[in-house]
Design a protein around this motif. Structure first.
Motif, PDB file in Angstrom:
ATOM      1  N   GLU A  62       0.738  -0.670  -0.028  1.00 21.22           N
ATOM      2  CA  GLU A  62      -0.299  -0.103  -0.084  1.00 21.22           C
ATOM      3  C   GLU A  62       0.932   1.095   0.417  1.00 21.22           C
ATOM      4  OE1 GLU A  62      -4.454   0.802   2.564  1.00 21.22           O
ATOM      5  OE2 GLU A  62      -2.589   1.129   3.570  1.00 21.22           O
ATOM      6  N   PHE A  63       0.514   1.922  -0.895  1.00 19.53           N
ATOM      7  CA  PHE A  63       1.608   3.609  -0.934  1.00 19.53           C
ATOM      8  C   PHE A  63       1.132   4.526  -0.941  1.00 19.53           C
ATOM      9  CE2 PHE A  63       3.334  -0.070  -3.593  1.00 19.53           C
ATOM     10  CZ  PHE A  63       4.747   0.411  -3.330  1.00 19.53           C
ATOM     11  N   PHE A  64       1.548   5.076  -0.358  1.00 19.43           N
ATOM     12  CA  PHE A  64       0.625   6.570  -0.064  1.00 19.43           C
ATOM     13  C   PHE A  64       1.323   8.256  -0.406  1.00 19.43           C
ATOM     14  CE2 PHE A  64      -0.858   4.108   3.551  1.00 19.43           C
ATOM     15  CZ  PHE A  64      -2.784   4.694   3.259  1.00 19.43           C
ATOM     16  N   HIS A  65       1.206   8.948  -0.880  1.00 17.75           N
ATOM     17  CA  HIS A  65       1.262  10.010  -1.254  1.00 17.75           C
ATOM     18  C   HIS A  65       0.856  11.427  -0.430  1.00 17.75           C
ATOM     19  CE1 HIS A  65       4.625  12.593  -2.512  1.00 17.75           C
ATOM     20  NE2 HIS A  65       3.252  13.770  -2.510  1.00 17.75           N
ATOM     21  N   LEU A  66       0.833  11.380   0.462  1.00 11.69           N
ATOM     22  CA  LEU A  66      -0.206  13.052   1.235  1.00 11.69           C
ATOM     23  C   LEU A  66       0.868  13.902   0.556  1.00 11.69           C
ATOM     24  CD1 LEU A  66      -1.083  11.244   5.103  1.00 11.69           C
ATOM     25  CD2 LEU A  66      -1.950  10.913   2.886  1.00 11.69           C
ATOM     26  N   THR A  67      -0.311  14.974   1.206  1.00 14.18           N
ATOM     27  CA  THR A  67       0.125  16.548   0.171  1.00 14.18           C
ATOM     28  C   THR A  67      -0.352  17.572   1.519  1.00 14.18           C
ATOM     29  OG1 THR A  67      -1.576  16.877  -0.730  1.00 14.18           O
ATOM     30  CG2 THR A  67      -0.428  16.130  -2.199  1.00 14.18           C
ATOM     31  N   ASN A  68      -0.914  16.570   2.492  1.00 15.72           N
ATOM     32  CA  ASN A  68      -1.571  17.611   3.306  1.00 15.72           C
ATOM     33  C   ASN A  68      -1.889  17.136   4.869  1.00 15.72           C
ATOM     34  OD1 ASN A  68      -2.763  19.836   4.917  1.00 15.72           O
ATOM     35  ND2 ASN A  68      -4.363  19.840   4.471  1.00 15.72           N
ATOM     36  N   PRO A  69      -1.097  17.113   5.867  1.00 14.77           N
ATOM     37  CA  PRO A  69      -0.096  17.071   6.249  1.00 14.77           C
ATOM     38  C   PRO A  69       1.150  16.925   4.922  1.00 14.77           C
ATOM     39  CG  PRO A  69       0.248  15.322   7.132  1.00 14.77           C
ATOM     40  CD  PRO A  69      -1.159  15.665   6.973  1.00 14.77           C
ATOM     41  N   ALA A  70       2.138  17.565   4.846  1.00 15.03           N
ATOM     42  CA  ALA A  70       3.209  17.721   3.654  1.00 15.03           C
ATOM     43  C   ALA A  70       4.477  16.444   3.678  1.00 15.03           C
ATOM     44  CB  ALA A  70       3.942  18.679   3.188  1.00 15.03           C
ATOM     45  N   GLN A  71       5.126  15.430   3.139  1.00 16.60           N
ATOM     46  CA  GLN A  71       4.982  14.723   2.815  1.00 16.60           C
ATOM     47  C   GLN A  71       7.179  15.293   3.367  1.00 16.60           C
ATOM     48  OE1 GLN A  71       7.865  11.535   0.501  1.00 16.60           O
ATOM     49  NE2 GLN A  71       5.385  10.445   0.224  1.00 16.60           N
ATOM     50  N   ARG A  72       7.985  14.793   3.891  1.00 15.99           N
ATOM     51  CA  ARG A  72       8.793  15.177   4.043  1.00 15.99           C
ATOM     52  C   ARG A  72       9.980  14.257   4.178  1.00 15.99           C
ATOM     53  NH1 ARG A  72       8.717  18.087  10.510  1.00 15.99           N
ATOM     54  NH2 ARG A  72       7.475  15.643  10.500  1.00 15.99           N
ATOM     55  N   PRO A  73      11.268  14.039   3.282  1.00 19.74           N
ATOM     56  CA  PRO A  73      11.979  12.778   3.159  1.00 19.74           C
ATOM     57  C   PRO A  73      12.943  12.555   4.911  1.00 19.74           C
ATOM     58  CG  PRO A  73      13.018  14.825   2.989  1.00 19.74           C
ATOM     59  CD  PRO A  73      11.444  15.397   3.310  1.00 19.74           C
ATOM     60  N   LEU A  74      13.297  11.359   4.428  1.00 18.38           N
ATOM     61  CA  LEU A  74      14.464  11.057   5.161  1.00 18.38           C
ATOM     62  C   LEU A  74      15.522  11.337   5.947  1.00 18.38           C
ATOM     63  CD1 LEU A  74      14.079   7.284   4.423  1.00 18.38           C
ATOM     64  CD2 LEU A  74      13.394   7.786   6.696  1.00 18.38           C
ATOM     65  N   ARG A  75      16.145  11.389   6.562  1.00 20.08           N
ATOM     66  CA  ARG A  75      16.719  12.192   7.343  1.00 20.08           C
ATOM     67  C   ARG A  75      18.322  12.009   5.793  1.00 20.08           C
ATOM     68  NH1 ARG A  75      18.476  10.851  13.539  1.00 20.08           N
ATOM     69  NH2 ARG A  75      20.532  11.586  12.761  1.00 20.08           N
ATOM     70  N   ASP A  76      19.038  12.415   5.726  1.00 23.55           N
ATOM     71  CA  ASP A  76      19.912  12.344   5.031  1.00 23.55           C
ATOM     72  C   ASP A  76      21.129  11.465   5.495  1.00 23.55           C
ATOM     73  OD1 ASP A  76      19.298  14.327   3.597  1.00 23.55           O
ATOM     74  OD2 ASP A  76      20.596  16.055   4.243  1.00 23.55           O
ATOM     75  N   ASP A  77      21.449  10.880   6.773  1.00 27.44           N
ATOM     76  CA  ASP A  77      22.001  10.217   7.010  1.00 27.44           C
ATOM     77  C   ASP A  77      21.572   8.877   7.722  1.00 27.44           C
ATOM     78  OD1 ASP A  77      21.241  11.631   9.484  1.00 27.44           O
ATOM     79  OD2 ASP A  77      22.806  11.524  10.187  1.00 27.44           O
ATOM     80  N   TRP A  78      20.246   8.548   7.175  1.00 21.68           N
ATOM     81  CA  TRP A  78      19.230   7.891   7.700  1.00 21.68           C
ATOM     82  C   TRP A  78      20.074   6.253   7.348  1.00 21.68           C
ATOM     83  CZ3 TRP A  78      17.264   3.134   5.002  1.00 21.68           C
ATOM     84  CH2 TRP A  78      16.546   2.586   6.073  1.00 21.68           C
TER      85      TRP A  78
END
Length: 323
Positions: free
Chosen positions: A71-87
């Motif tokens: 199951e894939f989501f992409h929410l726009t409200n609230p806006a998605q934030r990326p994983l931390r750069d050093d995840w």
């Protein structure tokens, strides 16, 4: 506690993608099939603990197993934030999942067409050939095993006319004993130490060479859950302001055909001191999210007659597949 006859079945991996069309195309090219989707807003968002003003997209893909889906989501409200750069693939939460593919070389060719680097590849006696890559859209790791009789948990049967199967999903936790209590005594799933999905040598697949960890496996339903505590390196928690919209693997879902079973399970979670979202119901269908860190599970009911409505049955191919 052994709960081999649990009425709850492991059924779904929920994934927040930075590019929904990209995720769908990638996994369709790896053999999964379109199972439908929706624009989402309003009262159903309460299952994620969000207000009716929240909105976004969700889409389902089906492999060959019955009652199993991505199951894939992409929410726009609230806006998605990326994983931390050093995840890293030891940080706390759901960190990776594995699929079985009938032809590993064909899967490698798909990744090559996408210019997706393979982070590790292994072929050892008594084990399936396997490789891993970091999904450019979810940010997490995906392992592909070549289908065989030595797949952890056994070769998944063909129910739908599709090649791949989901094998496992992995959650990184900070306290393995507490996690065991949650899965065994609160969710009442079947927990075992007699099945190993990975050994120390496999950590190199996700760039954790030399990592040390302890784990157990949860069985029951379409695929396995691997619950792991990394001892070195130690997994870091999610950000204090993490939301259910943020990139990565959101949760896994366990389902029952009986809504009463689901309501009892949600009550057990709350009685154990864990938060659960509002229970959203529609006829015989219903469910709630457990949003607590390291306990991210959706509990839902799924009647047999509703399997196609909720994306567990392959439907029409995507337009891009028709040309």
């Amino acid at each position: 506690m052994n709960n081999a006859q649990s009425p709850l079945e492991i059924a779904q991996i929920g994934i927040n993608s930075s590019d929904l069309a990209g995720s769908l195309r990638l996994f369709v090219e790896l053999g999964f099939q379109n199972a439908g989707g929706h624009m989402i807003w309003g009262q159903p968002m309460a299952i994620q603990g969000l207000p009716p003003s929240a909105r976004g997209q969700l889409w389902w893909l089906s492999g060959r197993q019955r009652r199993v889906q991505l199951e894939f989501f992409h929410l726009t409200n609230p806006a998605q934030r990326p994983l931390r750069d050093d995840w890293r693939c030891c940080d706390l939460g759901w960190i990776r999942f594995g699929i079985a593919a009938p032809d590993l070389d064909a899967a490698k060719a798909v990744l090559a067409r996408w210019d997706i680097p393979i982070t590790g590849e292994m072929a050892q006696a008594g084990e399936p050939r396997r490789l891993a890559f970091r999904d450019p859209f979810s940010g997490c790791f995906v392992e592909i095993m070549e289908d065989s009789d030595v797949i952890p948990g056994g070769r998944a049967p063909h129910f739908h006319d599709a090649g791949p199967a989901v094998v496992y999903a992995t959650s990184s936790v900070s306290d393995l004993a507490a996690a065991r209590d949650y899965y065994s005594n609160v969710l009442e799933l079947d927990v075992t130490d007699d099945l190993a999905i990975h050994g120390p040598e496999h950590e190199a697949l996700w760039s954790l060479d030399g990592a040390r960890s302890e784990s157990f496996v949860v069985k029951g339903g379409g695929f396995l859950l691997e619950i792991v505590q990394y001892l070195d390196p130690v997994g870091r928690p999610k950000a204090d302001d993490y939301t259910v919209a943020d990139q990565g693997i959101l949760n896994v879902a366990i389902v029952s055909r009986d809504l009463a079973v689901v309501k009892k399970a949600v009550d057990r979670v709350r009685n154990a001191g864990w938060r659960a979202s509002e229970m959203v119901t529609n006829g015989e269908a219903g469910g709630a999210y457990i949003p607590e860190p390291e306990r991210e599970v959706e509990i839902g009911s799924l009647a047999e007659k509703d399997e196609a409505i909720f994306g567990y049955v392959p439907s029409t191919p995507f337009l891009g597949q028709m040309f």
